[in-house]
Design an enzyme around this catalytic site. Sequence first.
Site, short mmCIF file in Angstrom:
data_model
loop_
_atom_site.label_atom_id
_atom_site.label_comp_id
_atom_site.label_asym_id
_atom_site.label_seq_id
_atom_site.Cartn_x
_atom_site.Cartn_y
_atom_site.Cartn_z
N ARG A 46 0.84 -1.19 0.00
CA ARG A 46 0.00 0.00 0.00
C ARG A 46 0.88 1.25 0.00
O ARG A 46 0.56 2.25 -0.63
CB ARG A 46 -0.93 0.02 1.23
CG ARG A 46 -1.68 1.34 1.36
CD ARG A 46 -2.76 1.32 2.43
NE ARG A 46 -2.43 0.60 3.62
CZ ARG A 46 -1.65 1.06 4.61
NH1 ARG A 46 -1.09 2.25 4.51
NH2 ARG A 46 -1.44 0.33 5.67
N TYR A 98 -16.45 17.21 -15.52
CA TYR A 98 -16.90 15.82 -15.49
C TYR A 98 -17.93 15.63 -14.36
O TYR A 98 -17.73 16.09 -13.24
CB TYR A 98 -15.70 14.91 -15.30
CG TYR A 98 -16.03 13.48 -14.96
CD1 TYR A 98 -16.90 12.73 -15.76
CD2 TYR A 98 -15.48 12.86 -13.85
CE1 TYR A 98 -17.21 11.43 -15.44
CE2 TYR A 98 -15.77 11.55 -13.52
CZ TYR A 98 -16.65 10.85 -14.32
OH TYR A 98 -16.96 9.55 -14.00
N ASP A 170 -7.15 19.22 -14.38
CA ASP A 170 -7.50 17.90 -14.91
C ASP A 170 -7.07 17.89 -16.38
O ASP A 170 -7.67 18.55 -17.22
CB ASP A 170 -9.01 17.68 -14.77
CG ASP A 170 -9.45 16.30 -15.26
OD1 ASP A 170 -8.72 15.68 -16.06
OD2 ASP A 170 -10.54 15.85 -14.86
N LYS A 195 -8.19 6.59 -19.10
CA LYS A 195 -8.48 7.07 -20.44
C LYS A 195 -7.25 6.95 -21.35
O LYS A 195 -6.80 5.85 -21.63
CB LYS A 195 -9.02 8.50 -20.38
CG LYS A 195 -10.07 8.74 -19.29
CD LYS A 195 -11.25 7.79 -19.33
CE LYS A 195 -12.45 8.23 -18.51
NZ LYS A 195 -12.28 8.27 -17.05
#
Length: 379
Positions: A46, A98, A170, A195
């Site tokens: 982690r 978004y 972004d 993406k």
Amino acid sequence: MKFNTKTIHGGQQHDPAYGAVMPPIYQTSTYAQSTPGGHKGYEYSRTHNPTRNALENSLASIENGTFGLAFGSGLAAIDAVIKLLKPGDEVISTNDLYGGTYRLFTKIFEDFGIKFNFIGMGNADGVEAYITGKTKLIWIETPTNPMMNIIDIKAVAQVSKKHKVLLAVDNTFATPYLQRPLDLGADIVMHSATKYIGGHSDLVMGSLVVNDKDLADRLYFIQNASGAICGPQDSFLALRGIKTLHVRMQRHCENAAAIAKFLSTHPAVDKVYWPGFEEHPNHHIAKEQMDDFGGMLSFTTKEDSLAGAVQVVEKLKIFTLAESLGGVESLAGHPASMTHASIPKAAREKIGIKDSLIRLSVGIEDIDDLIDDLKKALS
């Protein structure tokens, strides 16, 4: 290195164990220690994992940044940024963004006492009027999703620095192939790496890149403490995707330009939203801060109805009706009922997301096949 070389070699080294050219998938949760605290830089996955570290180094390199962080999704990356704030802090965000980001801001973090101001940012000078003593972050997308609005990153960065406010961008639609916000003055660049970074519609991932070490340390702490990291398999896939980012983006841009021009002359089409048109709002800024105009575009039909838009997307054969974007395959979406359904109808329509709006993620197929598919769907 120039960008095309960075995608393959930037921030990378051959695996020290056996000289593997591609970073191996270290599918492990823990690491042997010779004595308490005596390890080779890794103790628990982690916190650190060699495959994820290789990805984070690559992400930093292609964005001309210093520190990269990879997360389990784009929203997990945004979540980490907002966790830099505390109750009473204020955020200025573009009003065309978004739907998942809007949902996270309004349905999760507003309940924790953070205030969000959603404004149009077509004119960067207007941002300053909304800054108060409580403003800690400016959040922008450019190009925006799905209206393809262009925001002047350099101009907003000048405002943010004047008031000592963080600026996060972004960069999902543009990718670092087209636009590098850190070079333009941003403090944080975010990607839904699901993406274009991954590029093959086979992973879900988010990323952040920063230059400031203190900011990076705060984000690394949040990444580890909150635990929204990506696994080694997805890290490997994203690394593989990055290595072809430059050649994929070149074809995405070429195909999108051809389709935008085709749609702009089609008798059934009303408006086409693509930054490459000279009449597109802030086209001159896109031309200055981007190296091309990307693979995304949106359009409305003259019929201007929900039923008409649904009929078009259902008739497509090569374009797949699906959520998401940025894969090698072409996708079509209906923002009002899919990606932006979480935004109230009145708010959607105020920023141009009408029921007839169709968003295209233009893939890298043969352009003649793509245009023929749209011709038949629009007939």
